[in-house]
Design a protein around this motif. Structure first.
Motif, short mmCIF file in Angstrom:
data_model
loop_
_atom_site.label_atom_id
_atom_site.label_comp_id
_atom_site.label_asym_id
_atom_site.label_seq_id
_atom_site.Cartn_x
_atom_site.Cartn_y
_atom_site.Cartn_z
N PRO A 1 6.53 -12.01 14.74
CA PRO A 1 6.16 -10.84 15.56
C PRO A 1 7.23 -9.76 15.62
N ALA A 2 8.50 -10.16 15.54
CA ALA A 2 9.58 -9.17 15.63
C ALA A 2 9.56 -8.18 14.47
N LEU A 3 9.12 -8.64 13.27
CA LEU A 3 9.10 -7.76 12.11
C LEU A 3 7.74 -7.12 11.87
N LYS A 4 6.71 -7.61 12.55
CA LYS A 4 5.35 -7.13 12.32
C LYS A 4 5.24 -5.63 12.59
N GLN A 5 5.77 -5.19 13.73
CA GLN A 5 5.67 -3.78 14.08
C GLN A 5 6.45 -2.91 13.10
N SER A 6 7.57 -3.42 12.63
CA SER A 6 8.36 -2.69 11.64
C SER A 6 7.56 -2.50 10.35
N LEU A 7 6.89 -3.56 9.91
CA LEU A 7 6.06 -3.46 8.70
C LEU A 7 4.92 -2.46 8.90
N LEU A 8 4.29 -2.51 10.06
CA LEU A 8 3.21 -1.57 10.36
C LEU A 8 3.69 -0.13 10.23
N GLU A 9 4.86 0.15 10.80
CA GLU A 9 5.39 1.51 10.75
C GLU A 9 5.70 1.92 9.32
N HIS A 10 6.23 1.00 8.54
CA HIS A 10 6.53 1.31 7.14
C HIS A 10 5.25 1.63 6.36
N ILE A 11 4.18 0.89 6.62
CA ILE A 11 2.92 1.15 5.91
C ILE A 11 2.38 2.52 6.28
N LYS A 12 2.45 2.88 7.56
CA LYS A 12 2.00 4.21 7.97
C LYS A 12 2.86 5.29 7.33
N ASP A 13 4.15 5.01 7.17
CA ASP A 13 5.05 5.99 6.54
C ASP A 13 4.64 6.26 5.09
N LEU A 14 4.09 5.25 4.41
CA LEU A 14 3.67 5.44 3.02
C LEU A 14 2.62 6.55 2.93
N ARG A 15 1.66 6.53 3.84
CA ARG A 15 0.63 7.58 3.87
C ARG A 15 1.26 8.93 4.16
N GLU A 16 2.17 8.96 5.13
CA GLU A 16 2.81 10.22 5.49
C GLU A 16 3.65 10.78 4.34
N ASP A 17 4.08 9.90 3.43
CA ASP A 17 4.84 10.34 2.26
C ASP A 17 3.93 10.71 1.09
N GLY A 18 2.62 10.72 1.32
CA GLY A 18 1.68 11.17 0.30
C GLY A 18 1.08 10.09 -0.56
N MET A 19 1.38 8.83 -0.26
CA MET A 19 0.81 7.74 -1.05
C MET A 19 -0.53 7.29 -0.50
N THR A 20 -1.30 6.64 -1.34
CA THR A 20 -2.54 5.99 -0.95
C THR A 20 -2.24 4.50 -0.77
N VAL A 21 -2.80 3.89 0.27
CA VAL A 21 -2.55 2.48 0.54
C VAL A 21 -3.89 1.73 0.58
N LEU A 22 -3.97 0.62 -0.13
CA LEU A 22 -5.09 -0.31 -0.03
C LEU A 22 -4.50 -1.67 0.29
N PHE A 23 -4.94 -2.27 1.40
CA PHE A 23 -4.34 -3.56 1.77
C PHE A 23 -5.40 -4.57 2.18
N VAL A 24 -5.12 -5.83 1.85
CA VAL A 24 -5.95 -6.96 2.26
C VAL A 24 -5.36 -7.51 3.55
N GLU A 25 -6.22 -7.74 4.54
CA GLU A 25 -5.69 -8.25 5.82
C GLU A 25 -6.78 -8.98 6.59
N HIS A 26 -6.36 -9.99 7.37
CA HIS A 26 -7.27 -10.71 8.26
C HIS A 26 -7.08 -10.30 9.71
N ASP A 27 -5.93 -9.74 10.03
CA ASP A 27 -5.60 -9.37 11.41
C ASP A 27 -6.32 -8.07 11.78
N MET A 28 -7.41 -8.17 12.54
CA MET A 28 -8.20 -6.98 12.85
C MET A 28 -7.48 -6.04 13.81
N ASP A 29 -6.55 -6.55 14.59
CA ASP A 29 -5.75 -5.65 15.43
C ASP A 29 -4.93 -4.71 14.56
N MET A 30 -4.35 -5.26 13.49
CA MET A 30 -3.59 -4.45 12.55
C MET A 30 -4.50 -3.44 11.85
#
Length: 285
Positions: free
Chosen positions: A211-240
């Motif tokens: 859990p300590a790193l989860k929020q950090s990863l979330l922020e990094h993924i959002k940063d990818l979009r803000e940097d102009g990239m497209t993101v496609l991810f597989v996930e089971h965690d519906m909160d994420m």
């Protein structure tokens, strides 16, 4: 939420405005478009996707129950497996005949559910092997240092900047095998960015992350979009999924059964049936 994040989310929302919540829905500016993609293992059909498009500059989640074919679909699109039939284009180029390294060079890079860090190499060296078209790796050029020293220095500088961004700079000389599971996820994402991709595909980025790193990863993924990239991810965690996805595509039994915003997907009976079974409600009465 920062102003940059607000702007990125607003731009993604505008790009997806008016897109119908149905499988294979056309997008205004699709960076990836796949048609008739099928993968069978003997009598088992693992993937049978009629059509799907991924909107450029957005974060799209690919969800579905275990065995839905999500990772197999990732493997096909990125050249790690070959389809029984089907075709797809990436950024205007035919991509279904490319090998995995050619897909990566074209700008579509992926990570894996089980990280692929080279454990007996340093974190920094793991980053450096992610750089593309390294002149020093060519047989004859490798014997002439002046041909590759400048590129090597630039790659090293980029690697250090990324390690700083992903808060791994203090681990740069450590063996990758000494990192925690969450830190290896960060390393794999940082290494993928060495190629300066147009699209990054993340296979269960939160699997095994504390859990300590989860929020950090979330922020990094959002940063990818803000940097102009497209993101496609597989996930089971519906909160994420609700927190970061602009759009959601749902697979079940190898097929794409619906698409939509996170709110639309959560209320879609087809999705409820796919996860719980079509007779779930009847079984409760």
């Amino acid at each position: 939420m920062s102003d940059k994040e607000k702007a990125g989310k607003a731009a993604a929302g505008a790009a997806l405005a008016g897109v119908p919540a149905e499988p294979g829905a056309p997008k205004a500016d699709a960076i990836l478009s796949a048609t008739g993609v099928r993968r069978a293992f003997g009598g088992l059909v693992a993937v049978d996707v009629e059509h799907v498009e991924i909107q450029r500059g957005t974060i799209t989640a690919l969800i579905g129950p275990n065995g839905a074919g999500k990772t197999t679909f990732f493997n096909l699109l990125t050249g790690f497996d070959r389809p029984s039939r089907g075709s797809w284009d990436f950024d205007g180029r035919r991509a279904d005949r490319m090998r995995s390294f050619q897909v990566a060079r074209a700008g579509m890079v992926r990570t894996f559910q089980l990280t692929k860090a080279l454990t007996r190499m340093s974190v920094l060296d793991n980053m450096l092997i992610g750089a593309a078209d390294q002149v020093g790796e060519r047989m004859w050029a490798g014997l002439v240092p002046r041909l590759w020293r400048g590129q090597e220095a630039a790659n090293r500088e980029r690697a250090l900047v990324l390690l700083e961004r992903f808060k791994l700079i203090d681990k740069r000389e450590h063996y990758a095998g000494e990192l925690s599971g969450g830190q290896r996820k960060l390393l794999e994402m940082a290494r993928a960015l060495m190629l300066e991709p147009k699209m990054i595909m993340l296979d269960e980025p939160m699997a095994g992350v504390n859990p300590a790193l989860k929020q950090s990863l979330l922020e990094h993924i959002k940063d990818l979009r803000e940097d102009g990239m497209t993101v496609l991810f597989v996930e089971h965690d519906m909160d994420m999924v609700h927190e970061i996805a602009d759009w959601v595509a749902v697979m079940a039994a190898g097929q794409l059964i619906t698409e939509g915003t996170p709110d639309q997907i959560s209320a879609d009976q087809r999705v409820i049936d796919a996860y719980l079974g079509a007779h779930h409600d009847a079984a409760q009465h």
